[in-house]
Design a protein around this motif. Structure first.
Motif, mmCIF file in Angstrom:
data_model
loop_
_atom_site.group_PDB
_atom_site.id
_atom_site.type_symbol
_atom_site.label_atom_id
_atom_site.label_comp_id
_atom_site.label_asym_id
_atom_site.label_seq_id
_atom_site.Cartn_x
_atom_site.Cartn_y
_atom_site.Cartn_z
ATOM 1 N N MET A 34 -4.129 2.233 17.417
ATOM 2 C CA MET A 34 -5.404 1.898 16.793
ATOM 3 C C MET A 34 -6.544 1.647 17.778
ATOM 4 O O MET A 34 -7.667 1.383 17.368
ATOM 5 C CB MET A 34 -5.228 0.670 15.888
ATOM 6 C CG MET A 34 -4.484 0.994 14.597
ATOM 7 S SD MET A 34 -5.128 2.455 13.750
ATOM 8 C CE MET A 34 -6.718 1.850 13.229
ATOM 9 N N ARG A 35 -6.271 1.710 19.072
ATOM 10 C CA ARG A 35 -7.361 1.485 20.025
ATOM 11 C C ARG A 35 -7.166 2.376 21.254
ATOM 12 O O ARG A 35 -6.094 2.374 21.855
ATOM 13 C CB ARG A 35 -7.400 0.015 20.462
ATOM 14 C CG ARG A 35 -7.892 -0.924 19.375
ATOM 15 C CD ARG A 35 -7.746 -2.364 19.770
ATOM 16 N NE ARG A 35 -6.341 -2.736 19.878
ATOM 17 C CZ ARG A 35 -5.892 -3.861 20.415
ATOM 18 N NH1 ARG A 35 -6.737 -4.736 20.924
ATOM 19 N NH2 ARG A 35 -4.611 -4.135 20.472
ATOM 20 N N VAL A 36 -8.223 3.087 21.599
ATOM 21 C CA VAL A 36 -8.166 3.914 22.806
ATOM 22 C C VAL A 36 -9.273 3.492 23.755
ATOM 23 O O VAL A 36 -10.430 3.331 23.345
ATOM 24 C CB VAL A 36 -8.357 5.415 22.468
ATOM 25 C CG1 VAL A 36 -8.502 6.238 23.738
ATOM 26 C CG2 VAL A 36 -7.191 5.924 21.665
ATOM 27 N N ILE A 37 -8.898 3.310 25.007
ATOM 28 C CA ILE A 37 -9.907 3.061 26.048
ATOM 29 C C ILE A 37 -9.789 4.205 27.047
ATOM 30 O O ILE A 37 -8.702 4.492 27.572
ATOM 31 C CB ILE A 37 -9.679 1.698 26.725
ATOM 32 C CG1 ILE A 37 -9.836 0.605 25.652
ATOM 33 C CG2 ILE A 37 -10.678 1.485 27.856
ATOM 34 C CD1 ILE A 37 -9.547 -0.771 26.125
ATOM 35 N N TRP A 38 -10.902 4.851 27.253
ATOM 36 C CA TRP A 38 -10.914 6.109 28.040
ATOM 37 C C TRP A 38 -11.839 5.937 29.243
ATOM 38 O O TRP A 38 -12.957 5.423 29.118
ATOM 39 C CB TRP A 38 -11.385 7.244 27.120
ATOM 40 C CG TRP A 38 -12.075 8.408 27.775
ATOM 41 C CD1 TRP A 38 -13.388 8.745 27.660
ATOM 42 C CD2 TRP A 38 -11.488 9.401 28.632
ATOM 43 N NE1 TRP A 38 -13.657 9.886 28.385
ATOM 44 C CE2 TRP A 38 -12.503 10.302 28.994
ATOM 45 C CE3 TRP A 38 -10.185 9.601 29.134
ATOM 46 C CZ2 TRP A 38 -12.273 11.395 29.830
ATOM 47 C CZ3 TRP A 38 -9.962 10.683 29.978
ATOM 48 C CH2 TRP A 38 -10.990 11.569 30.304
ATOM 49 N N SER A 39 -11.366 6.386 30.392
ATOM 50 C CA SER A 39 -12.180 6.311 31.600
ATOM 51 C C SER A 39 -13.119 7.522 31.642
ATOM 52 O O SER A 39 -12.752 8.583 32.137
ATOM 53 C CB SER A 39 -11.266 6.302 32.830
ATOM 54 O OG SER A 39 -12.045 6.330 33.989
#
Ligand SMILES: NC(=O)c1ccc[n+]([C@@H]2O[C@H](COP(=O)([O-])OP(=O)(O)OC[C@H]3O[C@@H](n4cnc5c(N)ncnc54)[C@H](OP(=O)(O)O)[C@@H]3O)[C@@H](O)[C@H]2O)c1
Length: 320
Positions: A115-120
């Motif tokens: 439910m959560r994506v953190i993308w560089s």
């Protein structure tokens, strides 16, 4: 230390776990009072960094996160509640590959139900410059993946990493001071010494920003976080380096042509254009200019300044 195996703790899948950004994310989550289960990916579990992660309680999954391995990439994220994603452009210098792999990671996370994506991500330089600077392949490719992630429907936050403080001492980086015949040092870049850049001790501090996003009371879906310790003028960086190390060191602005002929020796031909564009873009638009900095009170601790990084750095190989 709160890496746990308890099924009640959220499972965070971390790409690049053995690297600087992913490693920093894991360290920041391990430092948190909140419990996490962490899954870290690597192609080589025998690496010292992977072995250290196992000791910390990280579940290591051996996988190559490439298009040719699509089915396994999908399986790798099964059960994750959140994911940190990064691609490694500098391993292949291929923007199309970076875009394809970035999209693959997002598709795989989405399929896993996380439910959560953190993308560089990276700055959309072509777009910001209205098509003037079109060779910042490694920023534009990341920006395209950001667009894709935002349109994917999964709660998605981009955490852009600033210029690494580590680039200073790194071999073959042009910000590295070079020794002159008289024993003094020179830093040559095709920019004015007043040009300001955001700087980040990526290993120590990148994870702070990712942790802050994950632990925010409301996941800041759709936002971009600019991860940096400070913004500093190039001339000031060099002056502080000189003061801290006690070595004579000066900044010298060189022409784009001189710069290109210098970097040609160690990057592929197309990336020579990128390095020249980066310099001109930074001078004209600044880096991360449009982003509000994260208030230090929101972070678990204050990130390092350039001077703090330089003070604890081992510069001996440079001075040898
Ligand atoms: N230098 C800068 O100032 C700067 C600033 C902002 C952003 N960036 C960007 O940062 C990115 C690199 O991040 P980093 O500095 O954290 O990299 P890094 O320290 O070199 O580590 C790369 C990581 O990626 C993993 N990896 C690479 N290819 C993989 C694959 N096919 N399958 C699975 N894992 C793979 C590596 O894992 P294993 O080797 O263990 O498999 C490793 O953990 C680049 O895209 C670069 O453009 C750089």
């Amino acid at each position: 230390m709160t890496i746990t195996q308890a099924p009640s703790a959220p499972l965070v899948a971390v790409v690049g776990a053995t690297g600087r950004q992913g490693g920093s994310v894991i360290k920041a989550l391990a430092d948190s009072e909140k419990p996490y289960r962490i899954r870290g990916f690597t192609r080589d579990a025998t690496k010292p960094a992977a072995k250290e992660l196992v000791k910390l309680g990280v579940e290591i999954v051996v996988i190559s996160l490439v298009i040719e391995n699509k089915d396994n990439v999908y399986k790798a994220f099964a059960g994750a509640d959140a994911a940190f994603l990064v691609t490694n452009y500098v391993e292949h210098f291929d923007a199309d590959r970076e875009i394809a792999e970035g999209k693959l990671l997002i598709d795989a996370v989405k399929a896993s139900g996380a439910m959560r994506v953190i993308w560089s991500g990276g700055e959309p330089a072509s777009q910001i410059s209205g098509g003037k600077y079109v060779h910042l392949y490694h920023w534009d490719s990341k920006a395209l993946v950001t667009q894709y992630g935002r349109a994917s429907g999964i709660p998605f936050v981009e955490v852009q990493a600033a210029h690494y403080a580590q680039n200073g001492p790194a071999p073959r980086m042009t910000l590295r001071p070079s020794k002159q015949d008289d024993g003094s040092f020179l830093v040559c870049w095709p920019m004015k010494p007043t040009t300001v850049i955001p700087v980040l001790d990526v290993v120590h501090d990148y994870g702070l920003f990712v942790r802050q996003v994950l632990e925010a009371p409301v996941f800041p879906n759709g936002s971009t976080v600019a991860a940096y310790g400070e913004k500093i003028a190039l001339g000031d960086m060099v002056a502080q380096f000189a003061e801290i190390t006690g070595k004579k060191c000066v900044f010298q602005q060189i022409s784009i042509e001189e710069f290109q002929s210098e970097v040609r020796a160690f990057v592929p031909p197309h990336f020579v254009l990128a390095m020249a564009d980066v310099s001109q873009y930074l001078e004209e638009y600044g880096h991360m200019a449009g982003h509000t900095p994260t208030s230090p009170e929101l972070l678990a601790r204050r990130p390092r300044t350039w001077a703090e990084f330089a003070k604890i750095q081992d510069w001996s190989s440079l001075f040898a």
